[in-house]
Motif scaffolding. Sequence first.
Motif, PDB file in Angstrom:
ATOM      1  N   THR A  31      29.854  44.097  37.787  1.00  0.00           N
ATOM      2  CA  THR A  31      30.431  42.711  38.080  1.00  0.00           C
ATOM      3  C   THR A  31      29.059  41.842  38.517  1.00  0.00           C
ATOM      4  O   THR A  31      28.343  42.147  39.486  1.00  0.00           O
ATOM      5  CB  THR A  31      31.405  42.996  39.412  1.00  0.00           C
ATOM      6  OG1 THR A  31      32.506  43.679  38.861  1.00  0.00           O
ATOM      7  CG2 THR A  31      31.847  41.574  39.761  1.00  0.00           C
ATOM      8  N   ILE A  33      27.764  38.773  40.618  1.00  0.00           N
ATOM      9  CA  ILE A  33      28.091  37.948  41.606  1.00  0.00           C
ATOM     10  C   ILE A  33      27.120  36.656  41.439  1.00  0.00           C
ATOM     11  O   ILE A  33      26.000  36.540  41.646  1.00  0.00           O
ATOM     12  CB  ILE A  33      27.833  38.655  42.820  1.00  0.00           C
ATOM     13  CG1 ILE A  33      28.604  40.157  43.011  1.00  0.00           C
ATOM     14  CG2 ILE A  33      27.891  38.096  44.057  1.00  0.00           C
ATOM     15  CD1 ILE A  33      30.105  39.866  42.847  1.00  0.00           C
ATOM     16  N   SER A  34      27.783  35.525  41.558  1.00  0.00           N
ATOM     17  CA  SER A  34      27.160  34.285  41.619  1.00  0.00           C
ATOM     18  C   SER A  34      26.666  34.003  43.277  1.00  0.00           C
ATOM     19  O   SER A  34      27.462  33.939  44.061  1.00  0.00           O
ATOM     20  CB  SER A  34      27.560  33.235  41.177  1.00  0.00           C
ATOM     21  OG  SER A  34      29.125  33.114  41.945  1.00  0.00           O
ATOM     22  N   PHE A  64      27.123  46.010  41.042  1.00  0.00           N
ATOM     23  CA  PHE A  64      27.064  44.738  41.152  1.00  0.00           C
ATOM     24  C   PHE A  64      25.808  44.216  40.630  1.00  0.00           C
ATOM     25  O   PHE A  64      24.678  44.664  41.036  1.00  0.00           O
ATOM     26  CB  PHE A  64      27.598  44.169  42.677  1.00  0.00           C
ATOM     27  CG  PHE A  64      28.859  44.427  42.914  1.00  0.00           C
ATOM     28  CD1 PHE A  64      29.874  43.718  42.671  1.00  0.00           C
ATOM     29  CD2 PHE A  64      29.078  45.727  43.808  1.00  0.00           C
ATOM     30  CE1 PHE A  64      31.281  44.050  42.946  1.00  0.00           C
ATOM     31  CE2 PHE A  64      30.510  45.854  44.014  1.00  0.00           C
ATOM     32  CZ  PHE A  64      31.552  45.060  43.884  1.00  0.00           C
ATOM     33  N   LEU A  84      34.010  28.582  46.856  1.00  0.00           N
ATOM     34  CA  LEU A  84      34.483  29.641  47.205  1.00  0.00           C
ATOM     35  C   LEU A  84      36.048  29.809  47.599  1.00  0.00           C
ATOM     36  O   LEU A  84      36.376  31.118  47.388  1.00  0.00           O
ATOM     37  CB  LEU A  84      33.772  30.113  48.721  1.00  0.00           C
ATOM     38  CG  LEU A  84      32.129  30.062  48.765  1.00  0.00           C
ATOM     39  CD1 LEU A  84      31.765  30.021  50.148  1.00  0.00           C
ATOM     40  CD2 LEU A  84      31.995  31.367  48.094  1.00  0.00           C
ATOM     41  N   GLY A  87      37.653  30.507  44.323  1.00  0.00           N
ATOM     42  CA  GLY A  87      37.209  31.971  43.626  1.00  0.00           C
ATOM     43  C   GLY A  87      36.151  31.473  42.376  1.00  0.00           C
ATOM     44  O   GLY A  87      35.755  32.371  41.672  1.00  0.00           O
ATOM     45  N   ASP A  90      31.115  32.714  44.095  1.00  0.00           N
ATOM     46  CA  ASP A  90      31.096  34.219  44.803  1.00  0.00           C
ATOM     47  C   ASP A  90      30.520  34.078  46.314  1.00  0.00           C
ATOM     48  O   ASP A  90      31.009  34.778  47.054  1.00  0.00           O
ATOM     49  CB  ASP A  90      30.600  35.318  44.063  1.00  0.00           C
ATOM     50  CG  ASP A  90      31.329  35.540  42.714  1.00  0.00           C
ATOM     51  OD1 ASP A  90      32.619  35.473  42.468  1.00  0.00           O
ATOM     52  OD2 ASP A  90      30.776  35.755  41.852  1.00  0.00           O
ATOM     53  N   VAL A  91      29.544  33.752  46.399  1.00  0.00           N
ATOM     54  CA  VAL A  91      28.689  33.573  47.734  1.00  0.00           C
ATOM     55  C   VAL A  91      27.872  32.463  47.839  1.00  0.00           C
ATOM     56  O   VAL A  91      27.129  32.116  46.729  1.00  0.00           O
ATOM     57  CB  VAL A  91      27.698  35.039  47.646  1.00  0.00           C
ATOM     58  CG1 VAL A  91      26.680  34.796  49.059  1.00  0.00           C
ATOM     59  CG2 VAL A  91      28.432  36.234  47.743  1.00  0.00           C
ATOM     60  N   GLY A 245      31.404  34.115  51.646  1.00  0.00           N
ATOM     61  CA  GLY A 245      31.632  34.678  50.590  1.00  0.00           C
ATOM     62  C   GLY A 245      33.266  34.153  50.311  1.00  0.00           C
ATOM     63  O   GLY A 245      33.887  33.800  51.096  1.00  0.00           O
ATOM     64  N   SER A 246      33.743  34.575  48.953  1.00  0.00           N
ATOM     65  CA  SER A 246      35.136  34.217  48.528  1.00  0.00           C
ATOM     66  C   SER A 246      35.972  35.214  48.840  1.00  0.00           C
ATOM     67  O   SER A 246      35.693  36.483  48.389  1.00  0.00           O
ATOM     68  CB  SER A 246      34.939  33.806  46.783  1.00  0.00           C
ATOM     69  OG  SER A 246      36.273  33.539  46.574  1.00  0.00           O
ATOM     70  N   LEU A 249      37.106  37.341  45.620  1.00  0.00           N
ATOM     71  CA  LEU A 249      36.257  38.439  45.550  1.00  0.00           C
ATOM     72  C   LEU A 249      36.456  39.417  46.630  1.00  0.00           C
ATOM     73  O   LEU A 249      36.683  40.798  46.393  1.00  0.00           O
ATOM     74  CB  LEU A 249      34.943  38.152  45.440  1.00  0.00           C
ATOM     75  CG  LEU A 249      33.922  39.133  45.214  1.00  0.00           C
ATOM     76  CD1 LEU A 249      34.158  39.874  43.787  1.00  0.00           C
ATOM     77  CD2 LEU A 249      32.367  38.545  45.235  1.00  0.00           C
ATOM     78  N   LEU A 250      36.091  39.171  47.770  1.00  0.00           N
ATOM     79  CA  LEU A 250      35.819  40.115  48.640  1.00  0.00           C
ATOM     80  C   LEU A 250      37.011  40.752  49.147  1.00  0.00           C
ATOM     81  O   LEU A 250      37.027  41.900  49.506  1.00  0.00           O
ATOM     82  CB  LEU A 250      35.004  39.361  49.948  1.00  0.00           C
ATOM     83  CG  LEU A 250      33.697  38.910  49.762  1.00  0.00           C
ATOM     84  CD1 LEU A 250      33.265  38.085  50.833  1.00  0.00           C
ATOM     85  CD2 LEU A 250      32.883  40.093  49.180  1.00  0.00           C
TER      86      LEU A 250
END
Length: 331
Positions: A31, A33-34, A64, A84, A87, A90-91, A245-246, A249-250
Amino acid sequence: MTTRFTQRTLVTAIGTAIALTGLAFQAQAATEISVGYAISSNSHYGEGSRAFKETLERLSDGEFTVSDHPSGSLGGERAMIEGLQIGTVDVVITSTGPLGNFVPETYVLDLPFLFTSYEQARCVLDGEIGQELLDKMGEHDLVGLSWSENGFRHITNSQRAIAAPEDVSGLKIRTMENRIHQQAFEGLGASPTPMAMPELFTALQQGTVDGQENPIAVIVAANLYEVQDQLSLTGHVYSPAILLGSPVLLDGLSDEEREWFDEAAQAATVATRAEVSRLEEEGVAFLQEQGMTVTDKIDPAPFQEAVEDVYSRFVEQYGDDMLERIRNSSC
């Protein structure tokens, strides 16, 4: 014999195909992660992003992977925070500039002259108060991962040296999109102009604004010395940064995966603060070498008096509980 051989061959071929398919699936299952931020990769945020990437990819054994998006390529800080929430990002590593628009409780951190040292600020943010504010993010469709850092903010401009509040009067100063900062510069007699970081360099270059205020780390990373010749070490606000973080995702992660993200965020904070500390030691000399005139003998008392009304407005709107807890902390 031929039939048995054919069957065995077929079974072997099918098994091999399944194994290869499984490997291909595993390879595709990583996955991405941006991680977005508003300033260049050659900055303290860039150091933090690289530490986040190394730590998360190592802990997850490649489950990841992290893609780095510096220089506002995903938008300004406010736009990235909005990303975020839905979605699409991501971060994010961001200043607290626009954060109060989403989580008003964090405005307290932007009050001028609240913190007197890096040690005090880091102690508060790493303790109970900082964790309580991180937890507040969850009430606003965000996930607070860790507090990071920009540093104490100083004023640059292209008009004159600033040693006293009256020197600020009449200047058009770019501020973050943050009402506390804007009110503080109104108290100093300036014309505060809120603006996203990716727009700042051009605005200074074209004279749309006379000056701006940022920590040394940002002034260096954004090459602002190319379009500003005066630096005044006012240290008027300690500027945290935060890793957000979003929840899209989290909230879907396992407990173990979430621990990976938390550990990666802490690694990013350590790396970012180390770079801020380095630039606090070396950055002013570098800016002088680039031709900036530095005003460092500044009495903070007149500045504190000029912005005192900001505290009154803050307490009137948000109360003084968190403010007094910070003031009375053992840090």
